[in-house]
Design a protein around this motif. Structure first.
Motif, mmCIF file in Angstrom:
data_model
loop_
_atom_site.group_PDB
_atom_site.id
_atom_site.type_symbol
_atom_site.label_atom_id
_atom_site.label_comp_id
_atom_site.label_asym_id
_atom_site.label_seq_id
_atom_site.Cartn_x
_atom_site.Cartn_y
_atom_site.Cartn_z
ATOM 1 N N VAL A 112 0.844 -1.195 0.034
ATOM 2 C CA VAL A 112 0.054 0.114 -0.034
ATOM 3 C C VAL A 112 0.826 1.162 0.180
ATOM 4 O O VAL A 112 2.202 1.135 0.369
ATOM 5 C CB VAL A 112 -0.916 -0.040 1.298
ATOM 6 N N GLU A 113 0.168 2.356 -0.367
ATOM 7 C CA GLU A 113 0.790 3.580 -0.684
ATOM 8 C C GLU A 113 2.191 3.763 -1.646
ATOM 9 O O GLU A 113 1.988 2.856 -2.375
ATOM 10 C CB GLU A 113 1.373 4.023 0.952
ATOM 11 N N LYS A 114 3.200 4.274 -1.339
ATOM 12 C CA LYS A 114 4.283 4.381 -2.465
ATOM 13 C C LYS A 114 4.676 3.197 -2.654
ATOM 14 O O LYS A 114 5.397 2.491 -1.591
ATOM 15 C CB LYS A 114 5.140 5.430 -2.137
ATOM 16 N N SER A 115 4.992 2.627 -3.916
ATOM 17 C CA SER A 115 5.201 1.440 -4.207
ATOM 18 C C SER A 115 6.264 1.499 -5.446
ATOM 19 O O SER A 115 6.004 2.319 -6.332
ATOM 20 C CB SER A 115 4.152 0.435 -4.721
ATOM 21 N N SER A 116 7.049 0.392 -5.556
ATOM 22 C CA SER A 116 8.274 0.458 -6.511
ATOM 23 C C SER A 116 8.038 -0.847 -7.684
ATOM 24 O O SER A 116 6.983 -1.680 -7.541
ATOM 25 C CB SER A 116 9.390 -0.012 -6.128
ATOM 26 N N GLN B 253 17.408 -9.418 -17.528
ATOM 27 C CA GLN B 253 17.238 -8.188 -17.784
ATOM 28 C C GLN B 253 15.955 -7.714 -16.915
ATOM 29 O O GLN B 253 15.040 -7.803 -17.126
ATOM 30 C CB GLN B 253 17.219 -7.805 -19.440
ATOM 31 N N LYS B 254 16.459 -6.343 -16.164
ATOM 32 C CA LYS B 254 15.571 -5.841 -15.394
ATOM 33 C C LYS B 254 15.531 -4.371 -15.903
ATOM 34 O O LYS B 254 16.366 -3.613 -15.989
ATOM 35 C CB LYS B 254 15.749 -5.829 -14.025
ATOM 36 N N SER B 255 14.313 -3.835 -16.012
ATOM 37 C CA SER B 255 14.036 -2.331 -16.288
ATOM 38 C C SER B 255 14.543 -1.415 -15.000
ATOM 39 O O SER B 255 14.719 -1.918 -13.934
ATOM 40 C CB SER B 255 12.392 -2.067 -16.507
ATOM 41 N N THR B 256 14.292 -0.064 -15.316
ATOM 42 C CA THR B 256 14.628 0.854 -14.441
ATOM 43 C C THR B 256 13.341 0.795 -13.580
ATOM 44 O O THR B 256 12.212 0.438 -14.053
ATOM 45 C CB THR B 256 14.994 2.395 -15.004
ATOM 46 N N THR B 257 13.533 1.400 -12.263
ATOM 47 C CA THR B 257 12.430 1.580 -11.381
ATOM 48 C C THR B 257 11.218 2.613 -11.594
ATOM 49 O O THR B 257 11.885 3.667 -11.698
ATOM 50 C CB THR B 257 12.782 1.428 -9.811
ATOM 51 N N GLU B 258 10.108 2.172 -11.594
ATOM 52 C CA GLU B 258 9.225 3.221 -11.497
ATOM 53 C C GLU B 258 8.204 3.188 -10.306
ATOM 54 O O GLU B 258 8.133 2.218 -9.601
ATOM 55 C CB GLU B 258 7.938 3.137 -12.892
ATOM 56 N N TYR B 259 7.451 4.280 -9.990
ATOM 57 C CA TYR B 259 6.871 4.243 -8.655
ATOM 58 C C TYR B 259 5.311 4.769 -8.931
ATOM 59 O O TYR B 259 5.099 5.581 -9.869
ATOM 60 C CB TYR B 259 7.501 5.434 -7.715
ATOM 61 N N PHE B 260 4.638 4.311 -8.011
ATOM 62 C CA PHE B 260 3.135 4.357 -8.109
ATOM 63 C C PHE B 260 2.707 4.120 -6.729
ATOM 64 O O PHE B 260 3.081 3.637 -6.058
ATOM 65 C CB PHE B 260 2.144 3.720 -9.194
ATOM 66 N N PHE B 261 1.131 4.803 -6.455
ATOM 67 C CA PHE B 261 0.711 4.571 -5.242
ATOM 68 C C PHE B 261 -0.678 3.548 -5.311
ATOM 69 O O PHE B 261 -1.362 3.702 -6.257
ATOM 70 C CB PHE B 261 0.219 6.069 -4.689
ATOM 71 N N ILE B 262 -0.533 2.873 -4.153
ATOM 72 C CA ILE B 262 -1.529 1.968 -4.262
ATOM 73 C C ILE B 262 -2.555 2.111 -2.980
ATOM 74 O O ILE B 262 -2.114 2.540 -1.909
ATOM 75 C CB ILE B 262 -0.945 0.669 -3.837
ATOM 76 N N MET B 263 -3.725 2.540 -3.220
ATOM 77 C CA MET B 263 -4.866 2.747 -2.057
ATOM 78 C C MET B 263 -5.620 1.575 -1.893
ATOM 79 O O MET B 263 -6.359 1.303 -2.736
ATOM 80 C CB MET B 263 -5.635 3.974 -2.659
ATOM 81 N N PRO B 264 -5.551 1.064 -0.585
ATOM 82 C CA PRO B 264 -6.417 0.029 -0.493
ATOM 83 C C PRO B 264 -8.095 0.413 -0.183
ATOM 84 O O PRO B 264 -8.168 1.655 -0.019
ATOM 85 C CB PRO B 264 -5.853 -0.391 0.882
ATOM 86 N N LYS B 265 -8.740 -0.575 -0.459
ATOM 87 C CA LYS B 265 -10.155 -0.212 -0.443
ATOM 88 C C LYS B 265 -10.763 -0.052 1.295
ATOM 89 O O LYS B 265 -11.856 0.612 1.167
ATOM 90 C CB LYS B 265 -11.087 -1.529 -0.960
ATOM 91 N N LYS B 266 -10.015 -0.557 2.075
ATOM 92 C CA LYS B 266 -10.702 -0.613 3.297
ATOM 93 C C LYS B 266 -10.305 0.956 3.959
ATOM 94 O O LYS B 266 -9.569 1.783 3.180
ATOM 95 C CB LYS B 266 -9.759 -1.387 4.397
ATOM 96 N N TRP B 267 -10.811 1.422 4.916
ATOM 97 C CA TRP B 267 -10.506 2.690 5.675
ATOM 98 C C TRP B 267 -8.919 3.031 5.670
ATOM 99 O O TRP B 267 -8.449 1.883 6.168
ATOM 100 C CB TRP B 267 -11.429 2.805 6.991
#
Length: 426
Positions: free
Chosen positions: A96-100, A108-122
């Motif tokens: 949850v929250e900021k994720s890589s 072979q691995k890409s460079t890292t991107e970031y995004f935010f995961i918002m859970p459904k619960k409170w």
């Protein structure tokens, strides 16, 4: 003898020819192409709600010789890619929250991107904002809010902000609305709403990127006190002050008019309007205190357009029982917290009589006639979907929590207050 020598030569030539052909065949066997490093060019969103699908676009996502995986917060997930697109459904177990995020093909691995995961619960959103009202809608994850920006506990200065989403979560953005200090905010949808100062209204159709000022209570010698926005739709808004003076627009603030309940009904300006709403019968209702009477009495009025031709339904019921946090849900359902005994009570007869629904209540918030939320004295949030017959514990909040507002859409609930913001995705 010559025959034997000839036979040996023929056999030797055949063996030499066979070996020569095998070497040629081994030389033309193709070697597999190298696995190219995957490249992420874009994500469908940098803010994802649990259960939604994240689409990753880029290059070199597929190899016939090697497996492709998506790595989220250092956990690998097998997927079936195309050469330039990957789709993966996000769940809260991924983090949850900021994720890589990385894409890996073979070694072979890409460079890292970031995004935010918002859970459904409170979920608690960290904030230092003193939020008086906050609104959220289903067509956007952005939040529009009214904040007290004055750090002093003895003074107030209201500003309209927008919380925008990013890979880091919610980030505040100031909105440039003229007129200084704002006292109220009401949104019809994510783009349409009205802000009000103690003097003037500001209508927007584009989320307060632009706004049109309308009216001024100063022009009518009315009180500039306790100004509330009664009603907003796609083109109209009604604003009332403490003493039932109105200003309104029906063309997004381009033109406006004034009216006054106390002048129309010759009641004197010693009345207080604390709650207004349009109810299921199509009439606008106003409720407050009639201080013209001794002892003071309840004041209940109704109007077809919410601004004129008011009919007095009650100005005699005593002792008066209408407070500033009255919720008018329908003609047969008023809700109110009586703070002296911390009781949530309801009235089915326009505030003439009251029945206790629940005790130990600090505040009540209503989604509709049957779905209510209460904040208990011990800072717990409870909900009911059957008009208070049964209750469910939703949240246990810190003991010093000050909740000011709740906003509801079909798929989201937003709880806000001083340094406090919680969201629930349904």
């Amino acid at each position: 003898m010559k025959t034997e020598i000839l036979l040996v030569l023929i056999i030797f030539n055949l063996i030499s020819s066979s070996c020569s052909n095998g070497d040629a065949e081994s030389e033309i066997t193709p070697t597999p192409p190298p696995v190219l490093k995957p490249e992420i060019e874009s994500l469908s969103s940098n803010f994802i709600i649990e259960g939604q699908t994240l689409v990753i676009k880029g290059l070199n996502f597929k190899s016939n010789e090697s497996k492709t995986t998506v790595i989220i917060n250092n956990k690998s997930y097998d997927i079936t890619p195309t050469a330039n697109e990957i789709s993966i459904k996000i769940n809260a177990e991924m983090g949850v929250e900021k994720s890589s995020l990385n894409v890996q093909v073979g070694a072979q691995k890409s460079t890292t991107e970031y995004f935010f995961i918002m859970p459904k619960k409170w979920h608690k959103i960290e904030t230092q904002l003193e939020i008086l009202k906050a609104f959220i809608f289903d067509d956007t994850n952005e939040i529009t809010l009214l904040e007290d920006t004055d750090a002093s506990s003895n003074s107030y200065y209201g500003a309209i902000l927008k919380l925008k989403t990013s890979e880091n979560g919610y980030l505040p953005e100031s909105l440039n609305i003229p007129g200084g200090n704002k006292s109220d905010l009401k949104m019809y949808n994510s783009q349409t709403g009205v802000a009000a100062s103690s003097i003037t209204g500001y209508f927007t159709s584009d989320g307060f990127q632009n706004s049109t000022a309308f009216g001024s209570f100063l022009d009518t010698d009315a009180y500039v006190d306790d100004v509330k926005i009664v009603y907003v739709d796609e083109t109209s808004s009604i604003i009332v002050n403490c003493c039932a003076d109105y200003m309104y627009t029906n063309d997004k603030g381009i033109t406006f008019e004034y009216s006054s309940v106390w002048k129309e009904l010759s009641m004197g300006n010693n009345i207080r309007f604390w709650s207004s709403n349009k109810l299921s019968d199509g009439y606008f209702y106003g409720a407050g205190l009639n201080a013209e009477k001794s002892p003071n009495a309840n004041l209940i009025l109704k109007s077809a357009d919410g601004i004129s031709n008011w009919e007095i339904l009650d100005d005699v019921t005593t002792p008066y029982s209408i407070g500033s946090d009255l919720k008018m849900l329908d003609t047969d359902l008023f809700l109110q917290v009586f703070h002296a005994d911390k009781q949530l009570q309801k009235s089915n007869d326009l505030a003439k009589t009251w029945v206790v629904v629940r005790s130990d209540v600090e505040k009540v918030f209503t989604q509709n006639k049957t779905n209510w939320y209460v904040l208990s004295v011990d800072s717990k949030l409870y909900s009911t979907n059957d008009s208070g017959n049964t209750w469910k514990l939703e949240l246990e909040l810190p003991s010093d929590s000050k909740i000011n507002h709740m906003s509801f859409s079909e798929n989201k609930i937003l709880l806000s207050g001083d340094n406090l913001l919680y969201i629930k995705h349904l």
